[in-house]
Design a protein around this motif. Structure first.
Motif, PDB file in Angstrom:
ATOM      1  N   ILE A  82       5.767 -13.016  60.768  1.00 52.04           N
ATOM      2  CA  ILE A  82       7.037 -12.399  60.739  1.00 52.04           C
ATOM      3  C   ILE A  82       7.794 -12.633  59.498  1.00 52.04           C
ATOM      4  N   ASP A  83       7.693 -13.864  59.041  1.00 48.68           N
ATOM      5  CA  ASP A  83       8.152 -14.372  57.908  1.00 48.68           C
ATOM      6  C   ASP A  83       7.522 -13.943  56.568  1.00 48.68           C
ATOM      7  N   SER A  86       8.306 -10.091  56.463  1.00 46.87           N
ATOM      8  CA  SER A  86       9.554  -9.528  55.805  1.00 46.87           C
ATOM      9  C   SER A  86       9.637 -10.015  54.227  1.00 46.87           C
ATOM     10  N   ASP A  87       9.015 -11.036  53.944  1.00 49.13           N
ATOM     11  CA  ASP A  87       8.945 -11.221  52.482  1.00 49.13           C
ATOM     12  C   ASP A  87       8.449 -10.074  51.717  1.00 49.13           C
ATOM     13  N   LEU A  91      12.568  -7.872  52.884  1.00 49.66           N
ATOM     14  CA  LEU A  91      13.873  -8.016  54.112  1.00 49.66           C
ATOM     15  C   LEU A  91      14.195  -9.344  53.865  1.00 49.66           C
ATOM     16  N   SER A  92      15.587  -9.228  54.550  1.00 50.84           N
ATOM     17  CA  SER A  92      16.417 -10.702  54.608  1.00 50.84           C
ATOM     18  C   SER A  92      16.097 -11.532  56.054  1.00 50.84           C
ATOM     19  N   PHE A  93      15.180 -10.570  56.827  1.00 52.73           N
ATOM     20  CA  PHE A  93      15.190 -11.131  58.162  1.00 52.73           C
ATOM     21  C   PHE A  93      14.181 -12.235  58.352  1.00 52.73           C
ATOM     22  N   ARG A  94      14.502 -13.137  59.036  1.00 51.06           N
ATOM     23  CA  ARG A  94      13.842 -14.395  59.190  1.00 51.06           C
ATOM     24  C   ARG A  94      13.360 -14.584  60.544  1.00 51.06           C
ATOM     25  N   SER A  95      12.411 -15.127  60.883  1.00 50.28           N
ATOM     26  CA  SER A  95      12.129 -15.700  62.308  1.00 50.28           C
ATOM     27  C   SER A  95      12.743 -16.271  63.070  1.00 50.28           C
TER      28      SER A  95
END
Lengths: 236, 260
Positions: A82-83, A86-87, A91-95
């Motif tokens: 996921i990380d 999103s990287d 995106l700024s979404f983190r696991s």
């Protein structure tokens, strides 16, 4: 220390609040697993070129490894994926934002999918070929024949295995405590940690699971009577 | 946690996990041996319809099949010492492994008893009658005639139970046993490469169950030898032929034209 029967009752009441979590894990994993199982089973029965090999490998691997390792791999592997994703997408979404129960859902769905695949496959193969031939003979399309003739019979044939798988997933949901999800097993530990009456607490947990299992078995028996109605002899 | 995956750790941990196979297999073998004995004892009252005992073994089987193994592990770990204290036996110094093996033995005992019951039911009634006809006692007929055939019939189910038991041993870590899973959880404490460790763990379990399955299949064939002794086809082969015949009459979607 003596056995404290009163605390069994007390723990039983406290554990009731954890039943929804346990049932949620069970039914989410069975539901998603069933979808996954149908897809992989159909891929294997219809011999879809690449999908078939992938399905076989998936079913073999999952059935050859413990359910706990699936959870551990998803719990530690999925955040990395996921990380990284999103990287790369910026995106700024983190696991960390994913709730732990999400990993349990994913892992147990994968586990259930492999077992369901076998359940679905054996169910479909149990339907006599003459049935689909008869359906074609009266002018049904393949989809009609599958939906109206094959699936109802396959469901009846697969029901006992399906029920066993559901019970297996119910019992497997106790593993979710490793993902710090508070289901019945984790709750039993929490309830007991205040006064160290672990034995009483686990007796209560066992009783709840036993009750849930018996309920599932009874419901299956009822359902079996209903869906197997076509399968009796006689004339009436 | 490392952001990327380093595959070299998987191999490294795979090798480091190998010594822990011993304790995993120890749990499997001991619990299955004790479990078979328990299963046999539990199945007998139901086979011979012994009044009260029949009911008891029904409850036993229902309980151990109706509750999760993890709960049973904790129940026995915390409960057995309490129960033994009532008969003034102090087990506070007993190693945890004993409780773990007890739990697994009782768990698989319930499943084995069901397998035995089904298998004995599958042995032709005429076999026992023939045994009695040539003057065997009930025990002799059971031991010499029924049991060998029942074991052969129960073998596939038993094989599945062995594999299931192997996979279930992964739960023993929750009581602090350093078997494969416990080891895999402690190995990466320095490197924090948990994912790689668990990948190696899954691989190892997969290989173990694969090898076990092959061995069990061989054993199964050996046990079914007697079926082919008088030159006829073995039951397995017969079963396969019946199955193939069935399969010919069964749904084959590719041939049905359902697949383009």
């Amino acid at each position: 220390m003596k056995l404290d029967p009163a605390f069994i009752g007390e723990a039983f009441v406290k554990l009731l609040s954890a039943i929804p979590t346990t049932l949620a894990i069970t039914f989410v994993s069975v539901g998603c697993g069933l979808l996954l199982g149908i897809v992989t089973a159909l891929a294997r029965i219809y011999r879809v070129p690449v999908l078939r090999e992938i399905s076989s490998a998936y079913v073999t691997f999952i059935r050859g490894t413990p359910m706990l390792t699936h959870l551990l791999i998803v719990m530690f592997g999925l955040p990395i994926a996921i990380d990284a994703l999103s990287d790369s997408l910026g995106l700024s979404f983190r696991s960390v934002q994913v709730p732990m129960i999400g990993f349990a859902y994913v892992a147990f769905s994968l586990t259930a999918g492999a077992y369901m695949s076998e359940v679905v496959r054996s169910g479909l193969l149990a339907v006599n070929r003459g049935q689909i031939e008869a359906a074609y003979a009266v002018g049904m399309t393949t989809w009609q024949a599958l939906r109206r003739i094959v699936f109802p019979q396959a469901f009846a044939a697969a029901l006992p295995n399906l029920s066993n798988s559901v019970i297996g997933m119910l019992h497997g949901s106790t593993l979710a405590f490793t993902a710090s999800v508070v289901e019945i097993n984790a709750k039993a530990q929490i309830v007991a940690s205040t006064n160290w009456k672990f034995f009483e607490s686990y007796i209560a947990a066992a009783l709840i699971f036993w009750g849930l299992t018996v309920v599932i078995e009874r419901l299956t028996a009822l359902l079996e009577k209903r869906v197997a109605r076509y399968d009796r002899g006689g004339v009436a | 946690m490392g952001a990327s995956i380093d595959i070299s750790y998987v191999f490294d941990y795979f090798v480091k996990l190998l010594p822990a196979i011993g304790i995993t297999l120890e749990i499997v073998v001991l619990s299955l041996l004790i479990g078979s004995a328990v299963g046999m004892l539990v199945a007998l009252p139901r086979l011979y319809r012994v009044p009260v005992l029949q009911r008891l073994s029904q409850v036993y089987v229902s309980f151990f099949r109706g509750t999760p193994l993890l709960i049973q592990l904790f129940l026995i770990y915390y409960g057995l010492p309490e129960l033994l204290k009532m008969v003034h036996a102090d087990v506070s110094r007993t190693p945890v492994l004993v409780f773990v093996i007890t739990a697994y033995a009782l768990h698989s005992g319930a499943f084995i008893s069901e397998a035995i019951r089904a298998a004995v039911g599958a042995v032709d009634r005429g076999q026992v009658e023939a045994g009695y006809a040539i003057g065997m006692t009930g025990y002799q007929a059971f031991r010499r005639i029924v049991l060998p055939q029942a074991i052969a019939v129960a073998m596939p189910v038993f094989g599945n139970l062995v594999i299931a038991n192997l996979k279930d041993t992964s739960l023993a870590f929750s009581l602090g046993i350093m078997e494969l899973t416990g080891k895999a959880q402690t190995l990466p404490t320095l490197s924090q490469r948990f994912f790689e460790s668990y990948l190696a763990l899954a691989l190892l379990y997969f290989l173990l169950s694969f090898v076990l399955q092959k061995l069990l299949y061989r054993l199964e064939r050996r046990l079914l030898r007697h079926e082919a002794a008088d030159g006829r086809v073995s039951r397995r082969a017969k079963g396969r032929r019946v199955k193939d015949k069935d399969a010919a009459g069964r749904l084959n979607l590719t041939e049905e034209g359902a697949l383009p």
